[in-house]
Design an enzyme around this catalytic site. Structure first.
Site, PDB file in Angstrom:
ATOM      1  N   ARG A  68      20.535   5.612   4.094  1.00 32.85           N
ATOM      2  CA  ARG A  68      19.272   5.683   4.834  1.00 32.85           C
ATOM      3  C   ARG A  68      19.401   6.651   6.007  1.00 32.85           C
ATOM      4  O   ARG A  68      18.471   7.369   6.333  1.00 32.85           O
ATOM      5  CB  ARG A  68      18.883   4.292   5.361  1.00 32.85           C
ATOM      6  N   HIS A 112       0.483  -1.503  12.369  1.00 32.14           N
ATOM      7  CA  HIS A 112       0.899  -2.675  11.596  1.00 32.14           C
ATOM      8  C   HIS A 112      -0.286  -3.628  11.498  1.00 32.14           C
ATOM      9  O   HIS A 112      -0.966  -3.875  12.497  1.00 32.14           O
ATOM     10  CB  HIS A 112       2.091  -3.368  12.270  1.00 32.14           C
ATOM     11  N   ASP A 148       8.553  -3.224  13.363  1.00 35.26           N
ATOM     12  CA  ASP A 148       7.215  -3.444  13.937  1.00 35.26           C
ATOM     13  C   ASP A 148       7.313  -3.840  15.412  1.00 35.26           C
ATOM     14  O   ASP A 148       6.651  -4.780  15.865  1.00 35.26           O
ATOM     15  CB  ASP A 148       6.456  -4.506  13.122  1.00 35.26           C
ATOM     16  N   GLU A 177      -8.132  -1.030  11.361  1.00 39.43           N
ATOM     17  CA  GLU A 177      -7.007  -0.083  11.452  1.00 39.43           C
ATOM     18  C   GLU A 177      -7.536   1.347  11.449  1.00 39.43           C
ATOM     19  O   GLU A 177      -7.137   2.182  12.267  1.00 39.43           O
ATOM     20  CB  GLU A 177      -6.064  -0.253  10.254  1.00 39.43           C
TER      21      GLU A 177
HETATM   22  C1  GAR Z   1      -1.899  -0.546   6.214  1.00 37.39           C
HETATM   23  O1  GAR Z   1      -2.493  -1.803   6.209  1.00 37.39           O
HETATM   24  C2  GAR Z   1      -0.804  -0.462   7.276  1.00 37.39           C
HETATM   25  O2  GAR Z   1      -1.127  -1.135   8.456  1.00 37.39           O
HETATM   26  C3  GAR Z   1       0.356  -1.133   6.577  1.00 37.39           C
HETATM   27  O3  GAR Z   1       0.287  -0.626   5.262  1.00 37.39           O
HETATM   28  C4  GAR Z   1      -1.084  -0.330   4.938  1.00 37.39           C
HETATM   29  C5  GAR Z   1      -1.168   1.086   4.455  1.00 37.39           C
HETATM   30  O4  GAR Z   1      -2.478   1.416   4.077  1.00 37.39           O
HETATM   31  N1  GAR Z   1       1.603  -0.842   7.227  1.00 37.39           N
HETATM   32  C6  GAR Z   1       2.586  -1.716   7.376  1.00 37.39           C
HETATM   33  O5  GAR Z   1       2.535  -2.834   6.909  1.00 37.39           O
HETATM   34  C7  GAR Z   1       3.793  -1.223   8.152  1.00 37.39           C
HETATM   35  N2  GAR Z   1       4.588  -2.295   8.619  1.00 37.39           N
HETATM   36  P1  GAR Z   1      -2.939   2.926   3.992  1.00 37.39           P
HETATM   37  O6  GAR Z   1      -1.871   3.648   3.136  1.00 37.39           O
HETATM   38  O7  GAR Z   1      -4.262   2.885   3.308  1.00 37.39           O
HETATM   39  O8  GAR Z   1      -3.001   3.491   5.373  1.00 37.39           O
END
Ligand code: GAR
Length: 206
Positions: A68, A112, A148, A177
């Site tokens: 990683r 998040h 997070d 979001e």
């Molecule tokens: C979103 O809900 C984002 O907040 C989450 O993944 C999704 C991606 O959606 N991220 C996490 O959980 C990170 N810890 P998107 O590809 O449509 O933006």
């Protein structure tokens, strides 16, 4: 889309949050240029969307690296010559390692889908439903080491409904979001928000 403030976005899949930033830049609501969209998933749908908007894209396949740390270093090496001002983790599902955090300290944010510090990691909506909270939501925060974690920039709350399931809750939170992420990016571009460790994060580095 040429401008002095340069943004790189990291995604893993669909890319709706990335798209909300692209739209805000196109509408002139964010005075910056989207330099590149990077994904750890070569199949990410968001990469196609970015390409359709004429934005450079790059996929880094984790399987091609021995660790990683090496994977993160390849991304850092790719980003450095591009003189990126802000890295946005917009649905990037890998934990960013120490080298990456220190390379972009104060200049990397994440979204998040929970009201942090509740429900970190995977399936935060199911965690919220299982717990029985009355308010769910989303958080935009600066990235520090830790999952997070990091100083919070903005949150939006979404009430849970009686008949909510993981998908219905996720869909309502996603709308929030897509609203607050571009708003936060704009605040940073305009210099109105800067990284400052909260008392909790001061403690975490002592
Ligand atoms: C979103 O809900 C984002 O907040 C989450 O993944 C999704 C991606 O959606 N991220 C996490 O959980 C990170 N810890 P998107 O590809 O449509 O933006």
């Amino acid at each position: 889309m040429s401008n002095h403030f340069k943004i790189a976005i990291l995604i893993s899949g669909r890319g709706s949050n990335m798209n909300s930033i692209i739209e805000a830049v196109k509408k002139g609501e964010i005075n910056a240029s989207l330099d590149v969209v990077i994904s750890n998933n070569p199949e990410a749908k968001g990469l196609e969307t970015a390409k359709e908007h004429g934005i450079d894209t790059k996929a880094f396949d984790l399987n091609s690296y021995t660790s990683r740390a090496e994977f993160d270093l390849a991304i850092i090496k790719f980003l450095k010559p591009r003189n990126i001002d802000l890295v946005v983790l917009a649905g990037y599902m890998l934990l960013v390692g120490a080298d990456f955090v220190s390379a972009y300290k104060s200049n990397m944010i994440n979204i998040h889908p929970s009201l942090l510090p509740s429900f970190i990691g995977r399936r935060p909506h199911q965690q919220a439903l299982d717990y029985g909270v009355k308010l769910a939501g989303c958080t935009v925060h600066f990235v520090t080491e830790g999952l997070d974690d990091g100083p919070i920039i903005m949150q939006a709350a979404v009430p849970l409904l009686e008949d909510d399931n993981e998908a219905s809750l996720a869909a309502r939170v996603l709308k929030e979001e897509n609203r607050i992420l571009p708003e936060c990016v704009n605040l940073i571009v305009e210099g109105k928000v800067k990284f400052k460790r909260s008392i909790r994060h001061e403690k975490s580095i002592n």
